[in-house]
Design an enzyme around this catalytic site. Sequence first.
Site, PDB file in Angstrom:
ATOM      1  N   SER A  38     -29.023 -15.286  -0.057  1.00 64.43           N
ATOM      2  CA  SER A  38     -27.523 -14.649  -0.162  1.00 64.43           C
ATOM      3  C   SER A  38     -28.024 -13.264  -0.337  1.00 64.43           C
ATOM      4  O   SER A  38     -29.041 -12.803  -0.884  1.00 64.43           O
ATOM      5  CB  SER A  38     -26.869 -15.011  -1.217  1.00 64.43           C
ATOM      6  OG  SER A  38     -25.986 -13.910  -1.524  1.00 64.43           O
TER       7      SER A  38
ATOM      8  N   TYR B 210     -25.826 -16.820 -10.134  1.00 63.75           N
ATOM      9  CA  TYR B 210     -25.925 -16.986  -8.668  1.00 63.75           C
ATOM     10  C   TYR B 210     -26.885 -16.162  -8.038  1.00 63.75           C
ATOM     11  O   TYR B 210     -28.125 -16.840  -7.235  1.00 63.75           O
ATOM     12  CB  TYR B 210     -24.651 -16.815  -8.155  1.00 63.75           C
ATOM     13  CG  TYR B 210     -24.627 -17.177  -6.617  1.00 63.75           C
ATOM     14  CD1 TYR B 210     -24.934 -18.233  -5.794  1.00 63.75           C
ATOM     15  CD2 TYR B 210     -24.316 -15.906  -5.626  1.00 63.75           C
ATOM     16  CE1 TYR B 210     -24.777 -18.519  -4.495  1.00 63.75           C
ATOM     17  CE2 TYR B 210     -24.280 -16.057  -4.385  1.00 63.75           C
ATOM     18  CZ  TYR B 210     -24.577 -17.248  -3.716  1.00 63.75           C
ATOM     19  OH  TYR B 210     -24.441 -17.153  -2.486  1.00 63.75           O
TER      20      TYR B 210
HETATM   21  N1  LIG Z   1     -19.951 -18.345   2.079  1.00 61.97           N
HETATM   22  C1  LIG Z   1     -20.551 -17.206   1.720  1.00 61.97           C
HETATM   23  O1  LIG Z   1     -19.711 -16.138   1.732  1.00 61.97           O
HETATM   24  C2  LIG Z   1     -22.056 -17.047   1.411  1.00 61.97           C
HETATM   25  C3  LIG Z   1     -22.505 -15.836   1.277  1.00 61.97           C
HETATM   26  C4  LIG Z   1     -24.056 -15.585   0.904  1.00 61.97           C
HETATM   27  C5  LIG Z   1     -24.698 -16.779   0.955  1.00 61.97           C
HETATM   28  N2  LIG Z   1     -24.346 -18.015   1.137  1.00 61.97           N
HETATM   29  C6  LIG Z   1     -25.106 -19.138   1.113  1.00 61.97           C
HETATM   30  O2  LIG Z   1     -24.913 -19.765   2.201  1.00 61.97           O
HETATM   31  C7  LIG Z   1     -25.000 -21.401   1.773  1.00 61.97           C
HETATM   32  C8  LIG Z   1     -23.940 -22.138   2.338  1.00 61.97           C
HETATM   33  O3  LIG Z   1     -22.489 -21.570   1.605  1.00 61.97           O
HETATM   34  P1  LIG Z   1     -21.371 -22.292   1.835  1.00 61.97           P
HETATM   35  O4  LIG Z   1     -20.357 -21.143   1.660  1.00 61.97           O
HETATM   36  O5  LIG Z   1     -21.192 -22.950   2.945  1.00 61.97           O
HETATM   37  O6  LIG Z   1     -21.013 -22.896   0.593  1.00 61.97           O
HETATM   38  P2  LIG Z   1     -22.065 -24.213  -0.092  1.00 61.97           P
HETATM   39  O7  LIG Z   1     -21.034 -25.054  -1.082  1.00 61.97           O
HETATM   40  O8  LIG Z   1     -23.347 -23.628  -0.450  1.00 61.97           O
HETATM   41  O9  LIG Z   1     -22.413 -25.289   1.032  1.00 61.97           O
HETATM   42  C9  LIG Z   1     -21.616 -26.096   1.605  1.00 61.97           C
HETATM   43  C10 LIG Z   1     -22.313 -27.334   1.889  1.00 61.97           C
HETATM   44  O10 LIG Z   1     -22.850 -27.781   0.907  1.00 61.97           O
HETATM   45  C11 LIG Z   1     -22.666 -29.125   0.339  1.00 61.97           C
HETATM   46  N3  LIG Z   1     -22.692 -28.804  -0.927  1.00 61.97           N
HETATM   47  C12 LIG Z   1     -22.117 -28.190  -1.692  1.00 61.97           C
HETATM   48  N4  LIG Z   1     -22.581 -28.433  -2.891  1.00 61.97           N
HETATM   49  C13 LIG Z   1     -23.232 -29.456  -2.969  1.00 61.97           C
HETATM   50  C14 LIG Z   1     -23.943 -30.404  -4.063  1.00 61.97           C
HETATM   51  N5  LIG Z   1     -23.686 -30.082  -5.204  1.00 61.97           N
HETATM   52  N6  LIG Z   1     -24.472 -31.629  -3.622  1.00 61.97           N
HETATM   53  C15 LIG Z   1     -24.806 -31.829  -2.261  1.00 61.97           C
HETATM   54  N7  LIG Z   1     -24.260 -30.981  -1.291  1.00 61.97           N
HETATM   55  C16 LIG Z   1     -23.318 -29.897  -1.634  1.00 61.97           C
HETATM   56  C17 LIG Z   1     -21.282 -29.288   1.192  1.00 61.97           C
HETATM   57  O11 LIG Z   1     -20.984 -30.547   1.295  1.00 61.97           O
HETATM   58  P3  LIG Z   1     -20.286 -31.516   0.384  1.00 61.97           P
HETATM   59  O12 LIG Z   1     -19.149 -30.899  -0.245  1.00 61.97           O
HETATM   60  O13 LIG Z   1     -19.975 -32.731   1.376  1.00 61.97           O
HETATM   61  O14 LIG Z   1     -21.089 -31.810  -0.802  1.00 61.97           O
HETATM   62  C18 LIG Z   1     -21.290 -28.528   2.295  1.00 61.97           C
HETATM   63  O15 LIG Z   1     -21.903 -29.338   3.380  1.00 61.97           O
HETATM   64  C19 LIG Z   1     -25.316 -21.374   0.317  1.00 61.97           C
HETATM   65  O16 LIG Z   1     -26.682 -21.625   0.104  1.00 61.97           O
HETATM   66  C20 LIG Z   1     -25.038 -19.960  -0.174  1.00 61.97           C
HETATM   67  O17 LIG Z   1     -25.370 -19.678  -1.362  1.00 61.97           O
HETATM   68  C21 LIG Z   1     -23.038 -18.306   1.151  1.00 61.97           C
END
Ligand SMILES: NC(=O)c1ccc[n+]([C@@H]2O[C@H](COP(=O)([O-])OP(=O)(O)OC[C@H]3O[C@@H](n4cnc5c(N)ncnc54)[C@H](OP(=O)(O)O)[C@@H]3O)[C@@H](O)[C@H]2O)c1
Length: 277
Positions: A154, A167
């Site tokens: 991130s 985080y």
């Molecule tokens: N969204 C943003 O604005 C943002 C910004 C910067 C960086 N990022 C990074 O981008 C990546 C994706 O972010 P995201 O916003 O999509 O949210 P996320 O919760 O990190 O990713 C969603 C995916 O991960 C799974 N997941 C979440 N927690 C889990 C756990 N404890 N065990 C197993 N699977 C898990 C979810 O599926 P299930 O619910 O089915 O488990 C879903 O498939 C992350 O690494 C995050 O740090 C996000």
Amino acid sequence: MTQAPTPLDRNAAKSKYGPWAVIAGASDGTGEGFARELAAMGINLLLISRRREVLEALGEELKAAHGIEYRVHVQDLMVEGAGQAIIDAASDLDVGLYVSNAGADAVGKGFIDEPLERWLGMITMNVTTVVETCYHFGRKMRERGGGGLLVMSSGSALGGIPFLSMYSSTKAFEGNFCEGLWAELKPHNVDVLSVLAPLMDTPCFRRNTEGTGFLMAASLAWDPFVISQRSLDWLPHGPLLIFPNLTNEEDRLAEMDERRARVEGSMALGESFNEPA
Ligand SMILES: NC(=O)c1ccc[n+]([C@@H]2O[C@H](COP(=O)([O-])OP(=O)(O)OC[C@H]3O[C@@H](n4cnc5c(N)ncnc54)[C@H](OP(=O)(O)O)[C@@H]3O)[C@@H](O)[C@H]2O)c1
């Protein structure tokens, strides 16, 4: 590389990153985006997250659309042993790409206001599980003579952020870890990329900000599928892909070059540890 790369050649990608890719956190957002892109390249998928039915629906859809094989593994990445469970689930597969996608902060609270266990769970997901899986798949890929490791970090990795202290620290770990690993695995034809992602309009982001006064509107956030696609294009050009949030695109390209040059510049120093006196 000072300019954005051309899109990844699908046939070349299939031969380097196939026949199987493993995606940890594949059910929505960027994880789903990676699954869709990789399936379109003809790469089989091991889809991992906590919701079996969502993963199975996605796998069936991609199998019908692209004729790929898929497998589902239900796993909470925050629990001890998650890395080994993933390794076991992939033990009979020839894995050319490992994607560590899950890792968002669903807490957003002051460090000392939350139970310590929540932060330790975040460390397990963003540090221990990443280390265990990259160690295993990195070794396997070196043996097979090629592959890729893609770790979603991130923009918060670039500096500490209040109310995201843990985080941003774990995301900084992912970025630094991948920078070193990129240089170590490059001679073995294994690509390593950590994506310092911008604000993205994912289901997780929506859940976390709904009903709050969070200052950044969803309309300012990137489409996660665009981020997945661009991240795959950058995979051969690591170690970091830094997306602009609201900043200048050229600044981030300069920063990526600067950080890559620093890693390359420290390679001789690192190698000297392993040389006789
Ligand atoms: N969204 C943003 O604005 C943002 C910004 C910067 C960086 N990022 C990074 O981008 C990546 C994706 O972010 P995201 O916003 O999509 O949210 P996320 O919760 O990190 O990713 C969603 C995916 O991960 C799974 N997941 C979440 N927690 C889990 C756990 N404890 N065990 C197993 N699977 C898990 C979810 O599926 P299930 O619910 O089915 O488990 C879903 O498939 C992350 O690494 C995050 O740090 C996000």
